[in-house]
Design a protein around this motif. Structure first.
Motif, PDB file in Angstrom:
ATOM      1  N   ASP A  55       0.830  -1.212   0.000  1.00 46.09           N
ATOM      2  CA  ASP A  55       0.000   0.000   0.000  1.00 46.09           C
ATOM      3  C   ASP A  55       0.862   1.259   0.000  1.00 46.09           C
ATOM      4  N   TYR A 105      -0.938  -4.678  -6.903  1.00 49.80           N
ATOM      5  CA  TYR A 105      -0.935  -3.925  -5.641  1.00 49.80           C
ATOM      6  C   TYR A 105      -2.035  -2.864  -5.706  1.00 49.80           C
ATOM      7  N   GLU A 152      -3.796  -1.394  -3.578  1.00 47.60           N
ATOM      8  CA  GLU A 152      -3.805  -0.372  -2.534  1.00 47.60           C
ATOM      9  C   GLU A 152      -2.694   0.669  -2.721  1.00 47.60           C
TER      10      GLU A 152
END
Length: 614
Positions: free
Chosen positions: A563, A590, A592
């Motif tokens: 994140d 990914y 986030e």
């Protein structure tokens, strides 16, 4: 020849011989850099540093060895580039202190001076690493002290010192594992060996430096001279690879004040008794000029200015006395010549010799050079920041950063950088470049962001020489520098800002993608010439034939929690299809993460990556 002492002229000739020998072999030293990246530059840095010192020696002849050594040390100090150049300057700085006041140099004095040079260099390095130029210098100096008790003949003694340096250099792979892994000796140590080789050959009257010596900066012809340049390497498309200078990314029209002017005002005896009206004269020059330097020495006033109207400058100056030693350079003409040279395919054009007067230094809001000298790093000052440290009101802080690539420079400015020094791996700025940038800011405290590990020592040296407080933030990449800038707060103290900026760079992961320039093996990773290699925090972790795959693997190594903030800086060689594919892959793998893409424009590295916790 059997000589027991050197006078200043002979010592100077010996130093120039060493500088010339290094210049002839700088590319060989570059090739010894451990990383197989295309911007290895130890030889270039050492050569430019030594050339700066040699130029000072030629321009300021002395009758005493002590004074000549002082002149050399000052030239090396101000021209020092990269870690290797700074260490070289420190070796001769200690040497100069040891021989201060001596008219001639004998073997015992020479030996003691080499040892003091080593002590000075070691003291200047925070954490000395063995198996480097420091080790070669130390062992050669230690042997020199012992040999000075056996012989008083300078040629015999210097030959022993050189032989010990060669022997120590051959053992550097046993001291530094990465050298053995790659199969090379230390590049900085090799550069020092070439200098000592030039010293020894001069003292032994070797053919290449016999009576009728080759002038410094002019390569000898014949078997020992440089061979014809090889044809330029071809890229994947079969086209010549062309390396461009940082200034080639600027437009000629961006030079706001094209005439670089230097001259002296010689005042008569009666006028010299009255203080020169520096403030009002400076104000007159600032109406249509910048990069103003005025030095009042009583009967002589030194003037330097960049102007659009040189006639107006001369008319304003002539009322104060006779004008002498006028020099006016058209920087737009110089820039057009540079662009033409860069446009021609083939190897990079040779750097100017120290006395050819390439323009460098400060040019407000243009990034173009100002002073003449051996460097090629340019410093540009942000709009609204007057290049005048004597301003009536000083801002609390100013920030100087090293950058390469027009897009990266613009990003740094947008984050609050006041002065940008153009430079990178193969364009390392000198101590003098940092000093000019520091002096140009009307601030109480300066933060320096070197943004390159090979630039840190020159920045640190400038901080020690500066006449105001300077804090060097040890950023090793432009992404790290950007992280430090995001942590800066104008309202906080220097100490609080320094601590916050240091913490910010420690929390950032940086990656670089480039192409290998030779076959090698590093940490069990087999690398082939031409492959894309991914460098994570100064360690090569990926080697792939595909740029896209190498970038993915590198980013995968950089992501921790998934994140983070991911910044992608595109450089020369990046393509929109690959960039788009990387962004899409990051979004899928990914979801986030926050992804930003900026056009950095850095040469040699298609991609720089920064991953930072949110």
């Amino acid at each position: 020849m059997s000589k027991r002492s050197l006078n200043a002229a002979e010592w100077t000739a010996m130093v120039l011989a060493g500088a010339e020998r290094l210049a002839l072999h700088q590319e060989r030293v570059n090739e010894l850099n451990v990383f197989p990246v295309p911007d290895g530059d130890t030889g270039t840095n050492m050569n430019m540093t030594m050339s700066a010192g040699a130029a000072e020696l030629k321009n300021k002849p002395s009758e005493e060895v002590g004074r000549a050594a002082e002149v050399l040390a000052k030239g090396l100090l101000m021209g020092a580039r990269g870690n290797s150049g700074v260490i070289l300057s420190q070796l001769f700085r200690g040497f100069a202190r040891a021989v201060s006041g001596q008219r001639e140099l004998t073997v015992p004095a020479f030996a003691a001076a080499l040892q003091q040079g080593v002590d000075t260099a070691y003291n200047s390095v925070g954490k000395p690493v063995e198996g480097t130029i420091l080790t070669v210098a130390r062992e050669a100096a230690r042997h020199g002290l012992a040999a000075s008790r056996r012989t008083a003949d300078l040629a015999e003694w210097m030959s022993e010192v050189h032989a010990k340096a060669v022997e120590t250099l051959s053992r550097t792979p046993d001291m530094l594992p990465v050298l053995k892994q790659v199969g090379v000796v230390d590049s900085g140590g090799q550069g020092l060996v070439y200098i000592y080789e030039g010293f020894a050959d001069y003292l032994n009257e070797a053919d290449s430096f016999a009576a009728g010596d080759v002038p410094f900066g002019q390569a000898p012809t014949g078997p020992s001279g440089p061979q014809p340049a090889a044809a330029p390497a071809l890229n994947a498309a079969g086209e010549p690879n062309v390396r461009h200078s940082a200034q080639s990314r600027l437009t000629t029209e961006s030079i706001r004040y094209p005439y670089d002017m230097e001259f002296f005002i010689r005042r008569d005896a009666s006028a010299a008794r009255i203080p020169f009206p520096e403030a009002s004269f400076r104000e007159a020059l600032e109406k249509d000029g910048d990069s103003i330097i005025l030095i009042d020495d009583g009967d002589i006033v030194k003037v330097h200015v960049h102007s659009r109207r040189p006639g107006d400058v001369l008319n304003a100056a002539i009322v104060y006395g006779e004008l002498t030693e006028l020099r006016i350079l058209n920087m737009q003409d110089q820039h057009r010549d540079l662009l033409r040279a860069d446009a021609e395919p083939g190897p990079a054009a040779p750097r100017p010799k120290p006395d050819e007067g390439e323009t460098i230094g400060l040019e407000a809001a243009s990034g173009l050079p100002a002073e003449t000298g051996p460097a090629d790093a340019g410093v540009s000052i942000a709009e609204g920041v007057a290049p005048n440290p004597n301003a009536y009101e000083l801002a609390p802080f100013g920030i100087v950063a090293v950058s390469v690539g027009q897009g990266n420079e613009e990003l740094l400015r947008s984050l609050g950088v006041d002065a940008v020094i153009s430079g990178g791996q193969s364009m390392n700025p000198s101590t003098e470049d940092f000093m000019k940038a520091i002096d140009a800011l009307a601030v109480e405290h300066v933060f320096l962001l070197p943004n390159n590990p090979n630039v840190h020592m020159a920045a640190k040296q400038a901080a020690e020489l500066a006449e105001r407080p300077v804090t060097v933030i040890p950023s090793t990449s432009i992404p790290q520098g950007m992280a430090a800038l995001l942590a800066f707060r104008e309202e906080d103290s220097a100490d609080v800002n320094a601590a916050r900026m240091l913490k910010a760079i420690e929390g950032v992961s940086t990656g670089q993608l480039t192409r290998a320039v030779r076959d090698t093996r590093m940490d069990n990773l087999v690398i082939r010439d031409g492959q894309y290699i991914g460098i994570l925090n100064k360690k090569i972790v990926v080697a792939e034939d595909s740029m896209k795959e190498a970038a993915r693997l590198l980013l995968d190594r950089m992501m921790a929690s998934g994140d983070e903030l991911v910044m992608i800086l595109t450089g020369e060689g990046a393509d929109s299809e690959c960039t788009g594919a990387l962004v899409a892959w990051l979004d899928e793998r990914y979801p986030e993460a926050e992804v930003e893409v900026h056009e950095g424009g850095q040469p040699l590295y298609p991609y720089w990556f920064m991953v930072e916790p949110i």
